[in-house]
Structures are given as structure tokens and as C-alpha cells.
Design a protein around this motif. Structure first.
Motif, short mmCIF file in Angstrom:
data_model
loop_
_atom_site.label_atom_id
_atom_site.label_comp_id
_atom_site.label_asym_id
_atom_site.label_seq_id
_atom_site.Cartn_x
_atom_site.Cartn_y
_atom_site.Cartn_z
N LYS A 190 -17.58 18.60 47.18
CA LYS A 190 -17.31 18.06 48.80
C LYS A 190 -18.54 16.86 48.88
N GLY A 191 -19.74 16.78 48.94
CA GLY A 191 -20.45 15.89 49.35
C GLY A 191 -21.18 16.67 50.59
N LEU A 192 -21.18 18.55 49.74
CA LEU A 192 -22.24 18.95 51.16
C LEU A 192 -23.11 19.71 50.90
N TRP A 193 -24.11 18.82 50.07
CA TRP A 193 -25.47 18.81 49.77
C TRP A 193 -26.50 18.78 51.21
N PRO A 194 -26.73 19.43 51.96
CA PRO A 194 -27.80 18.91 53.32
C PRO A 194 -28.49 17.22 52.71
N GLU A 195 -28.43 16.26 53.63
CA GLU A 195 -29.80 15.55 53.49
C GLU A 195 -31.22 15.61 53.39
N GLY A 196 -31.01 16.74 53.96
CA GLY A 196 -32.85 17.55 53.76
C GLY A 196 -33.11 18.07 52.73
N PHE A 197 -32.24 18.11 51.79
CA PHE A 197 -32.50 19.56 50.03
C PHE A 197 -33.17 18.42 49.20
N TYR A 198 -31.94 17.26 49.29
CA TYR A 198 -32.79 15.72 48.32
C TYR A 198 -34.03 15.67 48.34
N PRO A 199 -34.26 14.89 47.40
CA PRO A 199 -36.00 14.85 46.75
C PRO A 199 -35.82 14.17 48.06
N LEU A 200 -37.30 14.21 48.55
CA LEU A 200 -37.96 13.29 49.97
C LEU A 200 -38.69 11.68 48.68
N PRO A 201 -38.25 10.37 49.51
CA PRO A 201 -38.74 9.10 48.63
C PRO A 201 -40.26 9.08 49.20
N HIS A 202 -41.43 9.21 48.70
CA HIS A 202 -43.01 8.12 49.23
C HIS A 202 -41.40 7.32 50.11
N PRO A 203 -42.47 6.71 51.62
CA PRO A 203 -42.29 6.49 52.46
C PRO A 203 -41.94 4.61 52.40
N ASN A 204 -42.85 4.05 51.34
CA ASN A 204 -42.13 3.23 50.12
C ASN A 204 -42.04 3.29 48.25
N ALA B 194 -31.61 21.76 40.58
CA ALA B 194 -31.07 21.87 41.99
C ALA B 194 -29.83 20.55 41.66
N GLU B 195 -29.67 19.93 40.95
CA GLU B 195 -28.88 18.79 40.80
C GLU B 195 -27.80 19.27 40.22
N ARG B 196 -27.34 21.10 40.33
CA ARG B 196 -26.15 21.14 40.18
C ARG B 196 -24.80 20.74 41.65
N PHE B 197 -26.35 20.21 42.51
CA PHE B 197 -25.48 20.49 43.89
C PHE B 197 -24.73 19.14 44.20
N PHE B 198 -24.99 18.63 43.48
CA PHE B 198 -24.87 16.97 43.93
C PHE B 198 -25.00 16.37 43.34
N LYS B 199 -24.72 14.45 43.31
CA LYS B 199 -24.07 13.69 42.90
C LYS B 199 -25.44 12.72 42.65
N PRO B 200 -26.19 12.47 41.66
CA PRO B 200 -27.31 11.41 41.96
C PRO B 200 -27.03 10.34 42.89
N LYS B 201 -27.61 9.57 43.86
CA LYS B 201 -27.66 8.71 44.50
C LYS B 201 -28.89 7.95 44.46
N MET B 202 -28.87 7.18 45.15
CA MET B 202 -30.10 6.02 45.10
C MET B 202 -30.36 6.44 47.10
N ILE B 203 -31.52 6.88 47.42
CA ILE B 203 -32.40 7.41 48.69
C ILE B 203 -33.65 6.15 49.12
N ASN B 204 -33.54 5.21 49.28
CA ASN B 204 -34.51 4.44 50.13
C ASN B 204 -35.59 4.10 48.84
N GLY B 205 -35.11 4.07 47.21
CA GLY B 205 -35.55 3.31 46.52
C GLY B 205 -35.68 4.33 46.04
N ARG B 206 -35.38 6.17 45.77
CA ARG B 206 -35.70 6.84 45.00
C ARG B 206 -34.37 7.39 44.76
N LEU B 207 -34.17 7.55 42.91
CA LEU B 207 -33.00 7.81 42.40
C LEU B 207 -33.05 9.80 42.58
#
Length: 438
Positions: A89-103, A365-378
Motif C-alpha cells: 500500500k506504499g505506507l512506509w513513512p518517508e522519514g523512515f527511509y534512509p536519509l541521503p547526504h545533502p548531495n 526494514a526493507e520488508r516494509f518498502f520497495k526500493p526507490k531513489m531518493i535524491n541520489g540515494r537508493l
């Protein structure tokens, strides 16, 4: 024809420094805005300190859950769902995904402005990057400068005298407290040496050629200022974890160093950092930029001995074995301790008296979400991460190895989902109140 993937950075400069400076300064505004947008999409970054709770030096502690929920859901609803349901259902909160470096594509050491200002004033050394600024609000960072507590002199309390320890003042502050070997170790810890972004080559990110950075530029006063970087041990770039600088307090009781590298001693860690981690784990680039080869029997040993003197802050409500003194604790803190050692399952990994098991665990934690790119961080599987001590934890925001969680309330919600503990709202609040006592 595209070049094949490589573990190595290019050694020969293909662009002049003047051209690099102009190009990256031109890109800076867009990169920072993209990262600020990500932070604001993920988190409530308003200034809401917890009443009556401060860090060891007096700075306010931010409270409340700051990770934003997907629209139309609640934490209670998410906690009742299986990992497969959350993923589908795509409900894993965005703040629980890995946090990328600012660049993420560029990476590198990046310091909070308050640290840059202090080092400029004390040493006339500039840690400003021309391509990036540190944008996480100061309210969510450790206090600066933090107190210093020594395992050898607990009678002295905070020995920092409210100062950031640098090459300009370490001798005045510690002569008569440390022995000569330790003073030399501390001198090396506050001496700047070349690093990937701060050096004298064209491939640097400071406007002027730089002396480099010191160990205590990130681990200020043997603690942390939340400076960020990327781990040097992972390739390709999109998989590299952002680092939230951990505290050096209590390294004397730790047996694993590096969030995943599992180096077995602080001596190993100290030597590795200087020889390779400062240069993204690339010894070829280290040679080009000015690697600092430390002598193991004296310099490395001296530096390690000083690091092992940095103690946890006092915890007046804890007894000798790391459990609450019931005569000093509140009813809520006592209830929180029961959750910590019971339903919350926190003590399985965070065992007293220092609240670590000195092991590594894979939370998957990857049990809860599908891999996705977030500002350059997979965002995908993180793998096993070391168990960091929880002693003095209120002094060390943000949380998790990459700093993706802004408050202890966020960590409770994260682990409630990951471990499936089904804590009630009151149990969560009690647990946070208890962690403030550690």
C-alpha cells in the motif's frame, strides 16, 4: 561507449579548480533547495522542546514524533499492518527511509555552521564548503560545545570549561589533568590533516587550499556535532550510507567500531580513518591528497588512549547496575523502564549498564518498502548495523546510524513498527521518558 562501473575515483584532474568552483557554486542553490524540500516533506522541524528535559550542558531537547505519516493513516493503524501490507500500500513513512547526504552524488564531510564559525575564530581555519551548506536546523543537533567527562577524573565533572577544544587551547585545558602521552594523543586528535574535501589539490571543496580536518572537528570535545559524511566502504555511490557522526563517549566499553565495518579496536578505527576513510576508502586518492601515516606504537596508541577516556555523562537516576533507582525516578520513568525491559524488547540489544550488546543486528526494514531513489540515494536494504550505546542518548540527536530520526519519539515509532511490539500511546510516552534518564 559508456565506461564500466569502477570502485576508483579519477586520479588525474580533468577540470581546473576555477572551472569546478564556478560550476559547483552555480549548482549549489538548486541542490540545497532539493534537500530542504525533502526534509520538510518528511519531518515537522518546528521548535518544540520538551518541558523540563535538557542535554547534559543545558540545551533543550526536541520532543514529539516529527516523522510525517502518509495521509489518511495513523501510527496505530500502521502498527497493526504486516510488513507486506505496508509495502503493497506504499505506507512506509518517508522519514523512515534512509536519509541521503545533502548531495548524495558528491558526498563528503559537511559541518554545521556553528562549528565552522568556532574553528574560524579559534584557529583561522575555514571548514566552509563552496558547494554545500549544512541545512538541518540547529535545534535538532547536539549542544555546542558539549561537556567533557573523563573516566579517570569523574571528580572534576565537565572539564571543557565551556570551550570547544582545539589546537589553540588543548594544552591550557588539559595540562595537569592528562599525562604527557595523553596530551600528545589529544594534540594529534585536534591537529588538522588533509581529507577528501579539505586539502591542497584542485579536487577540493574549500575555496582556499586547506590544512584539512581534525578528528575532533566531527567528534567535538569527544562527543559529536552531527557533522555528516558518507561511509567509505560501500560502492556504488547510490548505495553509500549517510553518516551521522556518533559520539566518542564510552568507546572504552565498545568492541565494534564503524557502523558496519566491525573494526575490533579504537586503534584500528583511528588508523583506518586517517589512512582511508578520510578519502572515501580510496588509498590512491589518499596518496594524491596527502594521507597522514600514523605510527601505530606511539601516535595511534596515544590517540586511542585519549578517546577511551571520554566518559558518558552522569545519569543520577541510574543505580550501579544501570537500573533505575526507584527512590529518584518518577512513576512514568518506572513504567517506561518496565516497557524497555519487557514489551518493548529494547533490552534484547541494549543491555545495561551501558545499554549495548556490542553486536550487530539487521533490522531488515526493507520488508516494509520497495526500493526507490531518493535524491541520489537508493533506499534498499541497509544490512547489519552495530548496536550503539544508549547511555546519554538524549545528548546525541538525530538518531539511527544515518540520522534519519529527529527525536527519541521517532525512534520509538520506528522500532514499534520494525519489531511489531504493538505499544500503546501511553507506553510509548513512558518509554521516551525513561530514555531521557539514561
Amino acid at each position: 561507449m559508456n565506461a564500466p562501473p569502477s570502485s576508483y575515483a579519477p586520479v588525474v584532474d580533468k577540470e581546473s579548480f576555477t572551472s569546478t568552483l564556478k560550476r559547483m557554486q552555480g549548482e549549489k542553490s538548486e541542490i540545497l533547495q532539493r534537500h530542504k524540500t525533502l526534509l520538510n516533506q518528511r519531518y515537522d522541524l518546528s521548535n518544540r522542546p520538551v518541558k523540563g528535559v535538557t542535554m547534559s550542558g543545558g540545551k533543550a531537547v526536541q520532543g514529539g514524533v516529527r516523522v510525517k505519516l502518509p495521509r489518511g493513516t495513523s501510527w496505530e493503524q500502521l502498527a497493526k499492518m504486516s510488513p507486506d501490507d505496508v509495502m503493497s500500500k506504499g505506507l512506509w513513512p518517508e522519514g523512515f527511509y534512509p536519509l541521503p547526504h545533502p548531495n548524495q552524488n558528491e558526498g563528503g564531510m559537511l559541518f554545521p555552521q556553528f562549528h565552522i564559525d568556532a574553528i574560524k575564530e579559534q584557529e583561522d581555519r575555514d571548514l566552509t564548503r563552496f558547494d554545500l551548506d549544512f541545512v538541518l536546523p540547529d535545534e535538532f543537533l547536539p549542544e555546542f560545545p558539549p561537556p567533557i567527562f573523563l573516566t579517570t577524573r569523574p571528580d572534576l565533572g565537565d572539564v571543557s570549561q565551556g570551550k570547544a577544544v582545539t589546537l589553540t587551547n588543548f594544552y591550557d585545558l588539559f595540562n595537569g589533568i592528562l599525562n604527557p602521552k595523553q596530551l600528545e594523543g589529544l594534540r594529534l586528535l585536534v591537529t588538522p590533516f588533509p581529507q577528501q574535501q579539505f586539502n591542497a589539490t584542485w579536487d577540493r571543496r574549500s575555496i582556499k587550499p586547506s590544512q584539512g580536518v581534525s578528528c575532533l572537528d566531527c567528534h567535538i570535545n569527544g562527543h559529536t556535532n552531527a557533522a555528516t559524511h558518507l561511509v567509505g566502504d560501500i560502492r556504488p555511490q547510490k548505495h553509500r550510507h549517510r553518516i551521522d557522526t556518533p559520539t566518542l563517549r564510552g568507546v572504552n566499553i565498545q568492541r565494534l567500531f564503524g557502523s558496519q565495518r566491525a573494526l575490533k579496536s579504537v586503534e584500528d578505527f583511528t588508523e583506518f580513518e586517517q589512512r582511508a576513510a578520510y578519502f572515501d576508502g580510496d588509498p590512491v586518492i589518499a596518496t594524491k591528497k596527502g594521507v597522514n601515516i600514523l605510527e601505530r606504537g606511539s601516535q595511534v596508541h596515544f590517540m586511542a588512549e585519549v578517546q577511551e577516556l571520554f566518559d558518558f555523562p552522569p545519569a543520577p537516576k541510574l543505580g550501579l547496575l544501570g537500573r533505575l533507582d526507584k527512590s529518584k525516578a518518577t512513576e512514568q520513568e518506572i513504567r517506561g523502564e518496565a516497557v524497555f525491559f519487557g514489551k518493548g524488547q529494547c533490552s534484547v540489544c541494549h543491555t545495561p549498564p551501558y545499554f549495548t550488546d556490542n553486536l550487530m543486528h539487521n533490522l531488515r526494514a526493507e520488508r516494509f518498502f520497495k526500493p526507490k531513489m531518493i535524491n541520489g540515494r537508493l533506499a534498499s536494504a541497509d544490512g547489519p548495523i552495530k548496536t550503539f550505546p544508549l547511555r546519554g542518548i538524549k545528548d546525541s540527536p538525530p538518531y539511527l546510524h544515518d540520522g534519519r530520526l529527529m527525536t527519541l519519539d521517532d525512534t520509538v515509532e520506528f522500532f514499534n513498527l520494525v519489531l511489531g511490539t504493538q505499544l500503546t500511546e501511553q507506553e510509548k510516552k513512558d518509554l521516551v521518558a525513561y530514555m531521557y534518564t539514561l
